[in-house]
Write a protein that holds these residues in place. Structure first.
Motif, PDB file in Angstrom:
ATOM      1  N   SER A  72      17.692 150.482  73.952  1.00 56.36           N
ATOM      2  CA  SER A  72      16.310 150.047  73.775  1.00 56.36           C
ATOM      3  C   SER A  72      15.402 151.213  73.419  1.00 56.36           C
ATOM      4  O   SER A  72      15.702 152.365  73.719  1.00 56.36           O
ATOM      5  N   ALA A  73      14.287 150.865  72.778  1.00 59.10           N
ATOM      6  CA  ALA A  73      13.306 151.875  72.387  1.00 59.10           C
ATOM      7  C   ALA A  73      11.936 151.236  72.226  1.00 59.10           C
ATOM      8  O   ALA A  73      11.820 150.069  71.855  1.00 59.10           O
ATOM      9  N   VAL A  74      10.919 152.031  72.506  1.00 63.75           N
ATOM     10  CA  VAL A  74       9.527 151.675  72.211  1.00 63.75           C
ATOM     11  C   VAL A  74       8.999 152.776  71.321  1.00 63.75           C
ATOM     12  O   VAL A  74       9.207 153.961  71.582  1.00 63.75           O
ATOM     13  N   ASP A  75       8.339 152.372  70.240  1.00 62.71           N
ATOM     14  CA  ASP A  75       7.814 153.334  69.280  1.00 62.71           C
ATOM     15  C   ASP A  75       6.345 153.002  69.035  1.00 62.71           C
ATOM     16  O   ASP A  75       5.883 151.909  69.352  1.00 62.71           O
ATOM     17  N   VAL A  76       5.621 153.934  68.452  1.00 66.37           N
ATOM     18  CA  VAL A  76       4.227 153.734  68.071  1.00 66.37           C
ATOM     19  C   VAL A  76       4.123 154.076  66.597  1.00 66.37           C
ATOM     20  O   VAL A  76       4.597 155.124  66.163  1.00 66.37           O
ATOM     21  N   GLY A  77       3.541 153.168  65.810  1.00 65.73           N
ATOM     22  CA  GLY A  77       3.395 153.412  64.383  1.00 65.73           C
ATOM     23  C   GLY A  77       3.199 152.121  63.634  1.00 65.73           C
ATOM     24  O   GLY A  77       2.854 151.092  64.209  1.00 65.73           O
ATOM     25  N   ASP A  78       3.429 152.154  62.350  1.00 68.71           N
ATOM     26  CA  ASP A  78       3.381 150.977  61.497  1.00 68.71           C
ATOM     27  C   ASP A  78       4.720 150.255  61.683  1.00 68.71           C
ATOM     28  O   ASP A  78       5.781 150.836  61.426  1.00 68.71           O
ATOM     29  N   PRO A  79       4.715 149.000  62.157  1.00 72.70           N
ATOM     30  CA  PRO A  79       5.963 148.347  62.559  1.00 72.70           C
ATOM     31  C   PRO A  79       7.069 148.289  61.507  1.00 72.70           C
ATOM     32  O   PRO A  79       8.212 148.637  61.815  1.00 72.70           O
ATOM     33  N   SER A  80       6.782 147.862  60.299  1.00 69.71           N
ATOM     34  CA  SER A  80       7.888 147.699  59.347  1.00 69.71           C
ATOM     35  C   SER A  80       8.568 149.020  58.982  1.00 69.71           C
ATOM     36  O   SER A  80       9.796 149.091  59.016  1.00 69.71           O
ATOM     37  N   PRO A  81       7.834 150.090  58.662  1.00 69.93           N
ATOM     38  CA  PRO A  81       8.542 151.355  58.413  1.00 69.93           C
ATOM     39  C   PRO A  81       9.282 151.863  59.648  1.00 69.93           C
ATOM     40  O   PRO A  81      10.369 152.439  59.526  1.00 69.93           O
ATOM     41  N   ALA A  82       8.716 151.633  60.832  1.00 69.92           N
ATOM     42  CA  ALA A  82       9.388 152.076  62.063  1.00 69.92           C
ATOM     43  C   ALA A  82      10.689 151.317  62.270  1.00 69.92           C
ATOM     44  O   ALA A  82      11.694 151.893  62.697  1.00 69.92           O
ATOM     45  N   ILE A  83      10.688 150.029  61.954  1.00 67.96           N
ATOM     46  CA  ILE A  83      11.912 149.221  62.084  1.00 67.96           C
ATOM     47  C   ILE A  83      12.963 149.703  61.091  1.00 67.96           C
ATOM     48  O   ILE A  83      14.129 149.890  61.445  1.00 67.96           O
ATOM     49  N   ILE A  84      12.565 149.919  59.846  1.00 69.89           N
ATOM     50  CA  ILE A  84      13.503 150.400  58.821  1.00 69.89           C
ATOM     51  C   ILE A  84      14.062 151.762  59.211  1.00 69.89           C
ATOM     52  O   ILE A  84      15.272 152.014  59.086  1.00 69.89           O
ATOM     53  N   GLU A  85      13.218 152.645  59.714  1.00 72.24           N
ATOM     54  CA  GLU A  85      13.690 153.964  60.151  1.00 72.24           C
ATOM     55  C   GLU A  85      14.714 153.821  61.282  1.00 72.24           C
ATOM     56  O   GLU A  85      15.742 154.497  61.286  1.00 72.24           O
ATOM     57  N   TYR A  86      14.439 152.919  62.219  1.00 73.67           N
ATOM     58  CA  TYR A  86      15.382 152.710  63.322  1.00 73.67           C
ATOM     59  C   TYR A  86      16.710 152.174  62.783  1.00 73.67           C
ATOM     60  O   TYR A  86      17.781 152.618  63.203  1.00 73.67           O
ATOM     61  N   VAL A  87      16.652 151.237  61.856  1.00 74.55           N
ATOM     62  CA  VAL A  87      17.869 150.685  61.243  1.00 74.55           C
ATOM     63  C   VAL A  87      18.724 151.812  60.674  1.00 74.55           C
ATOM     64  O   VAL A  87      19.938 151.869  60.905  1.00 74.55           O
ATOM     65  N   GLU A  88      18.101 152.695  59.926  1.00 74.44           N
ATOM     66  CA  GLU A  88      18.832 153.773  59.264  1.00 74.44           C
ATOM     67  C   GLU A  88      19.367 154.804  60.255  1.00 74.44           C
ATOM     68  O   GLU A  88      20.499 155.258  60.125  1.00 74.44           O
ATOM     69  N   GLU A  89      18.572 155.150  61.251  1.00 75.42           N
ATOM     70  CA  GLU A  89      18.988 156.200  62.183  1.00 75.42           C
ATOM     71  C   GLU A  89      20.003 155.723  63.216  1.00 75.42           C
ATOM     72  O   GLU A  89      20.836 156.509  63.666  1.00 75.42           O
ATOM     73  N   ALA A  90      19.948 154.454  63.583  1.00 74.76           N
ATOM     74  CA  ALA A  90      20.824 153.938  64.650  1.00 74.76           C
ATOM     75  C   ALA A  90      22.088 153.272  64.120  1.00 74.76           C
ATOM     76  O   ALA A  90      22.903 152.805  64.909  1.00 74.76           O
ATOM     77  N   GLY A  91      22.256 153.228  62.819  1.00 74.81           N
ATOM     78  CA  GLY A  91      23.460 152.601  62.265  1.00 74.81           C
ATOM     79  C   GLY A  91      23.507 151.101  62.480  1.00 74.81           C
ATOM     80  O   GLY A  91      24.569 150.529  62.725  1.00 74.81           O
ATOM     81  N   ILE A  92      22.360 150.447  62.356  1.00 77.65           N
ATOM     82  CA  ILE A  92      22.268 149.003  62.552  1.00 77.65           C
ATOM     83  C   ILE A  92      22.978 148.281  61.405  1.00 77.65           C
ATOM     84  O   ILE A  92      22.881 148.668  60.249  1.00 77.65           O
ATOM     85  N   ASP A  93      23.690 147.185  61.762  1.00 82.11           N
ATOM     86  CA  ASP A  93      24.409 146.370  60.772  1.00 82.11           C
ATOM     87  C   ASP A  93      23.667 145.079  60.423  1.00 82.11           C
ATOM     88  O   ASP A  93      23.926 144.482  59.384  1.00 82.11           O
ATOM     89  N   LEU A  94      22.795 144.607  61.330  1.00 77.20           N
ATOM     90  CA  LEU A  94      22.085 143.343  61.155  1.00 77.20           C
ATOM     91  C   LEU A  94      20.784 143.404  61.938  1.00 77.20           C
ATOM     92  O   LEU A  94      20.759 143.885  63.064  1.00 77.20           O
ATOM     93  N   VAL A  95      19.714 142.878  61.334  1.00 72.76           N
ATOM     94  CA  VAL A  95      18.431 142.734  62.009  1.00 72.76           C
ATOM     95  C   VAL A  95      18.195 141.252  62.228  1.00 72.76           C
ATOM     96  O   VAL A  95      18.380 140.448  61.311  1.00 72.76           O
ATOM     97  N   VAL A  96      17.793 140.879  63.444  1.00 74.30           N
ATOM     98  CA  VAL A  96      17.464 139.482  63.758  1.00 74.30           C
ATOM     99  C   VAL A  96      16.007 139.471  64.201  1.00 74.30           C
ATOM    100  O   VAL A  96      15.658 140.064  65.225  1.00 74.30           O
ATOM    101  N   MET A  97      15.157 138.816  63.401  1.00 72.92           N
ATOM    102  CA  MET A  97      13.726 138.810  63.727  1.00 72.92           C
ATOM    103  C   MET A  97      13.081 137.492  63.340  1.00 72.92           C
ATOM    104  O   MET A  97      13.645 136.725  62.563  1.00 72.92           O
TER     105      MET A  97
END
Length: 142
Positions: free
Chosen positions: A83-108
């Protein structure tokens, strides 16, 4: 195929249905569920400087509470989480998390009865357009 699934949450009750999809996907695929909440710092732009820290702290606490609730739901089903909590613009923060954490699928979630009309300009739309991995959007009833 899906070893790391991201569930971005804004902490509203409406996302409970989306969480169920994310939990099901993680459980049936033996995947780790990543839970992320991003406090939108653009909401601070109109605040007086002396209120920013207080509001940020309150919003971060709400975000942490939302993340913790999702993590608890996953733990009840034996699903490993990160889990993580971040502060920023949500969509770029989500994309950055996807790339850095090796995410395979986003469910939103996405809201409304007309997908194209209601998703325009939304966080979900931007994530769908920019994500390097598949994004499962779940319609949220208003």
């Amino acid at each position: 195929m899906f070893d790391h699934i991201l569930f971005p949450t804004d902490g509203t009750e409406r996302t409970d249905a989306v969480l169920e999809y994310a939990l099901d996907m993680a459980e049936t695929r033996d995947a780790t569920l990543h839970v992320l909440s991003v406090v939108d710092d653009r909401s601070f732009l109109t605040l007086d400087d002396d209120r920013v820290d207080e509001v940020r702290s309150d919003l971060e606490a709400q975000a942490r509470s939302a993340v913790d609730a999702a993590v608890d739901a996953a733990a009840d089903r034996g699903i490993p989480t990160t889990s993580a909590v971040d502060v920023g613009d949500p969509s770029p923060a989500i994309i950055e998390y996807v790339e850095e954490a090796g995410i395979d699928l986003v469910v939103m979630g996405t809201s409304g009865d007309n997908y194209e009309r209601n998703i325009v300009g939304s966080v979900s739309q931007r994530v769908v357009k920019q994500s390097p991995v598949p994004v499962l959007t779940v319609r949220i009833e208003e």
